[in-house]
Enzyme design. Structure first.
Site, PDB file in Angstrom:
ATOM      1  N   HIS A 201       0.809  -1.210   0.000  1.00 35.58           N
ATOM      2  CA  HIS A 201       0.000   0.000   0.000  1.00 35.58           C
ATOM      3  C   HIS A 201       0.851   1.273   0.000  1.00 35.58           C
ATOM      4  O   HIS A 201       0.341   2.359   0.277  1.00 35.58           O
ATOM      5  CB  HIS A 201      -0.940   0.011   1.208  1.00 35.58           C
ATOM      6  CG  HIS A 201      -1.961  -1.085   1.170  1.00 35.58           C
ATOM      7  ND1 HIS A 201      -2.653  -1.501   2.290  1.00 35.58           N
ATOM      8  CD2 HIS A 201      -2.403  -1.862   0.149  1.00 35.58           C
ATOM      9  CE1 HIS A 201      -3.484  -2.483   1.965  1.00 35.58           C
ATOM     10  NE2 HIS A 201      -3.343  -2.716   0.670  1.00 35.58           N
TER      11      HIS A 201
ATOM     12  N   GLU B 268      -1.910  -7.666  -9.820  1.00 28.63           N
ATOM     13  CA  GLU B 268      -0.628  -7.223  -9.253  1.00 28.63           C
ATOM     14  C   GLU B 268       0.449  -8.229  -9.650  1.00 28.63           C
ATOM     15  O   GLU B 268       0.226  -9.435  -9.616  1.00 28.63           O
ATOM     16  CB  GLU B 268      -0.740  -7.104  -7.724  1.00 28.63           C
ATOM     17  CG  GLU B 268      -1.834  -6.134  -7.290  1.00 28.63           C
ATOM     18  CD  GLU B 268      -2.113  -6.171  -5.796  1.00 28.63           C
ATOM     19  OE1 GLU B 268      -1.207  -6.540  -5.023  1.00 28.63           O
ATOM     20  OE2 GLU B 268      -3.237  -5.843  -5.399  1.00 28.63           O
TER      21      GLU B 268
ATOM     22  N   GLU C  40      -2.927 -13.552  -3.127  1.00 31.74           N
ATOM     23  CA  GLU C  40      -1.851 -12.561  -3.227  1.00 31.74           C
ATOM     24  C   GLU C  40      -0.758 -12.788  -2.182  1.00 31.74           C
ATOM     25  O   GLU C  40      -0.571 -11.965  -1.287  1.00 31.74           O
ATOM     26  CB  GLU C  40      -2.424 -11.145  -3.116  1.00 31.74           C
ATOM     27  CG  GLU C  40      -3.409 -10.938  -1.971  1.00 31.74           C
ATOM     28  CD  GLU C  40      -3.959  -9.528  -1.958  1.00 31.74           C
ATOM     29  OE1 GLU C  40      -3.174  -8.564  -2.001  1.00 31.74           O
ATOM     30  OE2 GLU C  40      -5.197  -9.386  -1.903  1.00 31.74           O
TER      31      GLU C  40
END
Length: 450
Positions: A279, A309, A405
């Site tokens: 982030h 991602e 992820e």
């Protein structure tokens, strides 16, 4: 004491619609103590201005989902309300207001809400938004004005004030001040939590929701291509991310011409410091050859989030980075094999932990391995019962949609310093799972030479 009496007298003389319904002075004092503003009007002008109003300007906007889809959501909610003996609901979060009304509000320091009873669905919006909430809401809309303080709670009272018994709200969203004002605005009701139960209703997606998320995943792949297109030595992270955002927004406009173009974003994080946190904000740092980078693409449609991602290296990758990258890809692939109906979220997490252990990398893991998708963004949403973590017992079911992820972050003292993350969106099917993001990953594809 005299000043207190004078203050109370002014409340009685100029009190709100809420407190006019309260017959006793003792109850009025309780209203004041609880924090709902009952101050006199600021001027004769304000006194004559409306607390709430209806504004229907233009025509209803085409809904993101079919009438059957939206009525089905409300029907399931009403069955939940019956089961829990709740007579009315006030949702206040972005995700629930949007999920049940198709209206995504812009907070900007003002409260918003959605009232659901057995016979009505009404959004509550600020006048600054004009008639757009009515045009967008699947249901009705009431507007509160800024002419008097706490007019929002007057609107709440107007829609729910006659209800005796339980009124549900989201305890995980409203703060203590709002809770006290809500209690004051609904003196005949008992405010209870419905946020946790409503979350479970959202975890299994409809076919229409999955179709929208799949379209978002397709557009995320296009954003990934835009990042690779813009990636070059000496180019700033912000320039790469901007190119991805512009490309995705143009594709959304082409694919869904009637949808609001809001909230799509991208992060591109380069170098071992910027990449260590998924982030971390975009910076103007310029990419260098050999940098470890993480690309992130997040197209948003009607409040629904999709994501892609990937790790990417420019020009070359060191042997140390390559070993860690390949290990993270192995964890990624193992997770995909474990996702199937009947599996528990915690079992998927434990299985991926074992792979990290075999590479002596588990200590570098950053967070849970994935989360539910749907009405979600980087500032709202999160179905906490559906995450790949060791403390989550939820059993996977068909039509649940989740990210996978795995991420590890190695410190600057490590020869393979930086953040490693691969991310796909996965739909649980009747007999396994379907990966709906299709961008290539791993050393064979994502060492970009220019």
């Amino acid at each position: 004491m005299y000043l207190q009496r004078l203050k109370l007298a002014s409340y009685i003389k100029y009190g709100s619609d809420v407190c006019r319904s309260v017959k006793s002075t003792a109850m009025l004092r309780r209203c004041v103590r609880r924090g709902l503003s009952m101050q006199p009007e600021y001027s004769a002008f304000n006194k004559n201005m409306p607390h709430t109003l209806k504004l229907q300007n233009g025509e209803k906007i085409e809904s993101t989902f079919s009438k059957a889809e939206m009525s089905g959501r409300i029907s399931k909610l009403r069955k939940l309300m019956e089961t829990e003996n709740i007579n009315g609901v006030l949702f206040t979060s972005y995700h629930n207001v949007n999920y049940y009304s198709d209206y995504m509000y812009c907070n900007f320091g003002r409260p918003y809400g959605l009232v659901v009873t057995q016979d009505k669905v009404v959004t509550i919006s600020a006048k600054v938004n004009g008639a757009y909430p009515w045009r967008k809401t699947v249901g009705d809309n009431i507007i509160y004005t800024d002419w008097h303080r706490d007019n929002y709670y007057r609107a709440v009272y107007q829609e729910l004030g006659e209800i005796k018994g339980k009124v549900g709200c989201e305890f995980d969203h409203i703060n203590l001040d709002s809770f006290k004002k809500l209690q004051t605005a609904l003196p005949a009701s008992t405010v209870v939590d419905i946020g946790h139960s409503a979350m479970y209703l959202r975890t299994v997606k409809s076919n229409e929701e999955i179709a929208l998320i799949k379209e978002g995943a397709r557009i995320a792949d296009i954003g990934g291509g835009a990042i690779i297109e813009a990636l070059a030595e000496g180019v700033g992270e912000h320039e790469i991310a901007l190119h991805a955002v512009q490309t995705m927004v143009k594709e959304i406009a082409k694919s869904r011409p009637n949808i609001a173009l809001q909230d799509t974003w991208s992060w591109f994080q380069s170098g071992h410091f910027n990449s260590e946190n998924c982030h971390n904000p975009v910076t103007s740092r310029k990419v260098k050859k050999g940098d470890i980078c993480v690309m992130n693409c997040f197209p948003m449609m009607a409040g629904y989030y999709s994501a892609l991602e990937r790790n990417v290296f420019l020009d070359h990758v060191s042997d140390d980075h390559l070993r860690v990258w390949e290990a993270n890809c192995k964890v990624f692939e193992t997770g995909k094999e474990l996702i199937k109906p009947g599996a528990k979220c915690k079992d998927v997490a434990h299985g991926m932990n074992e792979v990290y252990k075999s590479y002596d990398l588990l200590q570098y893991r950053s967070f849970g391995y994935g989360h539910s998708f749907g009405v979600l963004s980087h500032y709202y949403g999160r179905e906490a019962a559906l995450e790949f973590r060791e403390d989550i017992d939820t059993v996977l079911e068909p039509n649940m949609v989740m990210s996978l992820e795995p991420m590890i972050a190695l410190p600057e003292t490590h020869p393979a310093a930086g953040g490693y993350r691969e991310h796909d969106v996965i739909v649980v099917t009747e007999d396994g799972s379907e990966t709906i993001t299709h961008f290539p990953y791993g050393p064979e594809h994502m060492v970009i030479k220019k």
